[in-house]
Scaffold this active site. Structure first.
Site, mmCIF file in Angstrom:
data_model
loop_
_atom_site.group_PDB
_atom_site.id
_atom_site.type_symbol
_atom_site.label_atom_id
_atom_site.label_comp_id
_atom_site.label_asym_id
_atom_site.label_seq_id
_atom_site.Cartn_x
_atom_site.Cartn_y
_atom_site.Cartn_z
ATOM 1 N N CYS A 30 -69.369 6.597 32.000
ATOM 2 C CA CYS A 30 -69.740 7.605 31.194
ATOM 3 C C CYS A 30 -68.102 7.972 30.466
ATOM 4 O O CYS A 30 -67.322 7.549 30.875
ATOM 5 C CB CYS A 30 -70.124 8.994 31.641
ATOM 6 N N TYR A 168 -81.679 -0.262 34.106
ATOM 7 C CA TYR A 168 -80.770 0.526 34.947
ATOM 8 C C TYR A 168 -81.668 1.049 35.947
ATOM 9 O O TYR A 168 -82.624 1.586 35.821
ATOM 10 C CB TYR A 168 -80.128 1.422 34.063
ATOM 11 N N HIS A 171 -77.472 5.063 40.596
ATOM 12 C CA HIS A 171 -76.812 6.208 40.697
ATOM 13 C C HIS A 171 -77.710 7.605 40.645
ATOM 14 O O HIS A 171 -77.457 8.689 40.372
ATOM 15 C CB HIS A 171 -76.137 6.574 39.466
ATOM 16 N N ASP A 263 -70.809 6.655 44.383
ATOM 17 C CA ASP A 263 -70.304 5.540 43.645
ATOM 18 C C ASP A 263 -68.853 5.449 43.404
ATOM 19 O O ASP A 263 -68.197 4.634 43.480
ATOM 20 C CB ASP A 263 -71.308 5.023 42.452
#
Ligand code: ADP
Ligand code: SF4
Length: 681
Positions: A30, A168, A171, A263
């Protein structure tokens, strides 16, 4: 010349129908630019490709407004309208020979504050941490719809020119992970129950994506390997089964943790390579290449990951932000020039605050398009000038480095014998050691610039400054913590004179260590209060941390640290009094007041440490101004930079030093906007 031991990092690797030119892989991250700042995003990703990364990925790209992440600003590929933004990003990446990857994402239940569409997810229940919104459980028609949207997004991604189109499941952000995990999947139909059922949707998305674009594009899977929930959530045994059962379906496995905070742990809470125990051994379950991360900044650790068979690609988000040219530097045998990530997560804060990414080590990050800054290049000097930089902290070192690169003659003087300012001082606190890198990187670069002369151990007075005959003077003299309790809560300060020992963070950093009981009053809310509490507790003090905020180190919610800090302090025996204010002091005690009820508690405190506000160290500027004779000594300008101008983060000081160096002697219309703004229409 590249070191032989690093050759392995430059082998090409096949990913489905594509070939990566080396093993450096910028995983999706991000950046607060996303759909809103596409030109800035393209320029930033293009610089990474120029820096030698073989694969450059986007951040997550929402595939449909029924699961959007407003107010965060991520990528979007909702409709054909979005393709041209993505084409811009892809072209910037391709221009430098890298493969472009897009991370398609159906988030699953989000509050949908922008779209106001009813959220849906694996199972019904409240969404987010605190949002007053529930989601409904998806029915089979919903699953068919998400598959359709994902397929359409994949086709759009191919049209935009992406080489890799992700599925995906990481997370804790994605429907696919929510279905995989027993923690979030309470279904009893074909998508719930057995691991096979819980994997079904992930398999379907992989098959759909391969079918839609698999001939032209590689289809990687980003997969969470642990949710930090023990057997209540995804853990090793199940993940091994998932990888083995999907083994050859994706073209690559990109492993990550099951929550973002686990993470992207900061250096304070995890060392380089910390994810290896979670990833080691998974590669044996598939023939497909494997990428993993671990805030790798040492080429030796990177090569070891490949050589020992843990990974095929060295994945990186933060190391690629701190140094977009990391692969090229290693390739050219210039590993000593690496601008190592310090693991502070100031980059993450941009995303949290909905503004373009910034980085403590790399002040050009996020400024590539709007200011035209490049991490490795800077315009040559305009005319001759002799520049004096007073203060060798992050601001002064960065200014001197960049001015030296521009070709100016620079003198840098610091009162201290050790250069580095607060970056070095604060690095002495447990968990903050990597802040030294801010100084070390710059000092090493300065050692190569013959036109820059360093004067450590030189406390500068106004006379000294005038005697240097400098044309321009940059005052980077930093800031000192206030001693009177003044800050947000008490703008006018407090009378602390009755107390036997009032200390500031500067006193503690200078080695003054209280013994017995200590109260820390934290009205600053970033790192310092919590770090000092840990520091004093480690030396045997009984510490109580008092803060008017409702959590300790409240701003670190933006760096994913706030819970880790609280956990660490609890383990160290630090007592917290949140939502409490300092109201009075006695000789060896303090009175603190509950900000809600007004109830007062007295705490024994042989020492009181006030972490409230900082004052710029501007006495030199005032002395110079008093002399009023700069021009008669040939001084053209005197400027304050960094904490001496506006006390803030180390990232802010580095940026200020960089800005000063870029703009010195550059003609600018004082009323023009300081940077380019992306047009909305
Ligand atoms: P910043 O974060 O803005 O770079 P720092 O506090 O890290 O600021 O660094 C300021 C530096 O300036 C310190 O190393 C300090 O020793 C130095 N300094 C402050 N006043 C003077 C002075 N009068 N002469 C020389 N050095 C000074
Ligand atoms: Fe690393 Fe900090 Fe830069 Fe993020 S902001 S890339 S953690 S140095």
């Amino acid at each position: 010349m590249r070191e032989k031991a690093h050759d392995i990092l430059f082998e090409s690797v096949r990913i489905g129908p594509k070939t990566a030119r080396n093993r450096f892989y910028q995983v999706p991250h991000c950046n607060g630019m996303g759909y809103r700042h596409p030109r800035a995003l393209a320029a930033m990703r293009g610089v990474k490709a120029e820096g030698g990364w073989a694969v450059v990925s986007t951040e997550e790209a929402e595939i449909h407004p029924s699961s959007e992440v407003a107010p965060s600003i991520e990528g979007r590929i909702w409709s054909d309208e979005d393709i041209r933004h993505h084409t811009m990003v892809v072209e910037a990446i391709h221009k430098h020979g890298a493969l472009a990857a897009i991370e398609l994402c159906y988030n699953g239940p989000r509050p949908n504050y922008l779209s106001r569409l009813p959220p849906m997810g694996a199972s019904a229940g409240p969404v987010g941490d605190i949002d007053p919104v529930h989601c409904r459980a998806m029915d089979l028609e919903d699953f068919r719809a998400v598959r359709r949207w994902h397929r359409q997004a994949a086709l759009r991604a191919r049209k935009a020119g992406y080489d890799l189109v992700y599925v995906y499941a990481g997370h804790g952000l994605t429907l696919t992970q929510h279905l995989l995990s027993r923690w979030t999947n309470r279904r009893t139909d074909m998508y719930g129950g057995s691991l096979e059922n819980r994997t079904r949707f992930l398999r379907e998305l992989l098959e759909d994506t391969k079918d839609a674009v698999g001939h032209d594009c590689a289809v990687p899977l980003r997969l969470a390997v642990d949710e930090a929930l023990g057997s209540a959530g995804l853990e090793r045994a199940e993940i091994e089964d998932v990888v083995a059962s999907l083994a050859d379906l994706p073209d690559l496995f990109d492993f990550c943790m099951g929550t973002w905070r686990h993470d992207s742990r900061t250096a304070r809470f995890a060392a380089e390579g910390f994810q290896e125990p979670f990833v080691r051994g998974l590669k044996a379950l598939t023939q497909k290449p494997v990428v993993g991360v671990g805030r790798f900044t040492s080429p030796e650790s990177m090569a070891a990951q490949i050589r020992s068979g843990v990974l095929d690609f060295v994945g990186a988000a933060r190391p690629s932000i701190a140094d977009p040219f990391l692969p090229r530097k290693i390739d050219e045998g210039r590993a000593d020039d690496l601008r190592e990530c310090i693991g502070c997560n100031v980059c993450v804060s941009g995303d949290y605050l909905g503004v373009p990414i910034r980085c403590t080590q790399n002040p050009t990050m996020g400024e590539e398009w709007r200011r035209g800054w490049h991490p490795e290049r800077i315009a040559a000097k305009h005319g001759g000038a002799r520049i004096l930089v007073v203060g060798g902290g992050p601001a002064g070192l960065e200014a001197a480095h960049q001015l030296g690169k521009r070709g100016y003659e620079v003198m840098l003087a610091d009162a201290s014998c050790e250069l580095g300012g607060r970056a070095v001082r604060e690095s002495r606190l447990a968990g903050l050691a990597t802040y030294r890198r801010v100084a070390e990187y710059r000092l090493h670069q300065l050692s190569k610039l013959s036109a820059v002369t360093l004067f450590p151990g030189s406390l500068m007075t106004a006379d000294d400054v005038l005697a240097t005959e400098a044309t321009h003077v940059a005052l980077a003299t930093g800031a000192r913590w206030r001693r009177d309790g003044s800050g947000r809560r008490h703008p006018a300060g407090l009378d602390l004179s009755a107390h036997r020992s009032v200390l500031t963070p500067d006193d503690v950093l200078d080695g003054l260590l209280p013994s017995g009981s200590a109260v820390i009053f934290d009205d600053d809310h970033y790192l310092m209060g919590g770090a000092l509490a840990g520091h004093l507790a480690r030396t045997g003090c009984r510490v109580t941390l008092v803060t008017p905020a409702s959590v300790v180190s409240a701003w670190t919610a933006n760096t994913l640290e706030v819970d880790f800090i609280a956990e660490e302090l609890v383990a160290l025996g630090v007592r917290f009094l949140v939502r409490h204010d300092l109201s009075r002091v006695h000789y060896d005690a303090v009175e603190v007041r509950d900000v809600l009820t007004g109830a007062v508690v007295e705490l024994a405190a042989e020492a009181l440490v006030t972490v409230t506000a900082r004052d710029p160290v501007d006495d030199l500027e005032r002395a110079l101004a008093k002399r009023g004779s700069e021009s008669s000594h040939g001084i053209v300008s005197v400027a304050r930079i960094g904490d001496c101008d506006v006390p803030a983060t180390v990232a802010h000081a580095v940026h200020a030093g960089h800005l000063y160096a870029r703009e010195l002697n550059v003609e600018r219309d004082a009323d023009a906007l300081p940077f380019r703004v992306e047009p909305i229409l």
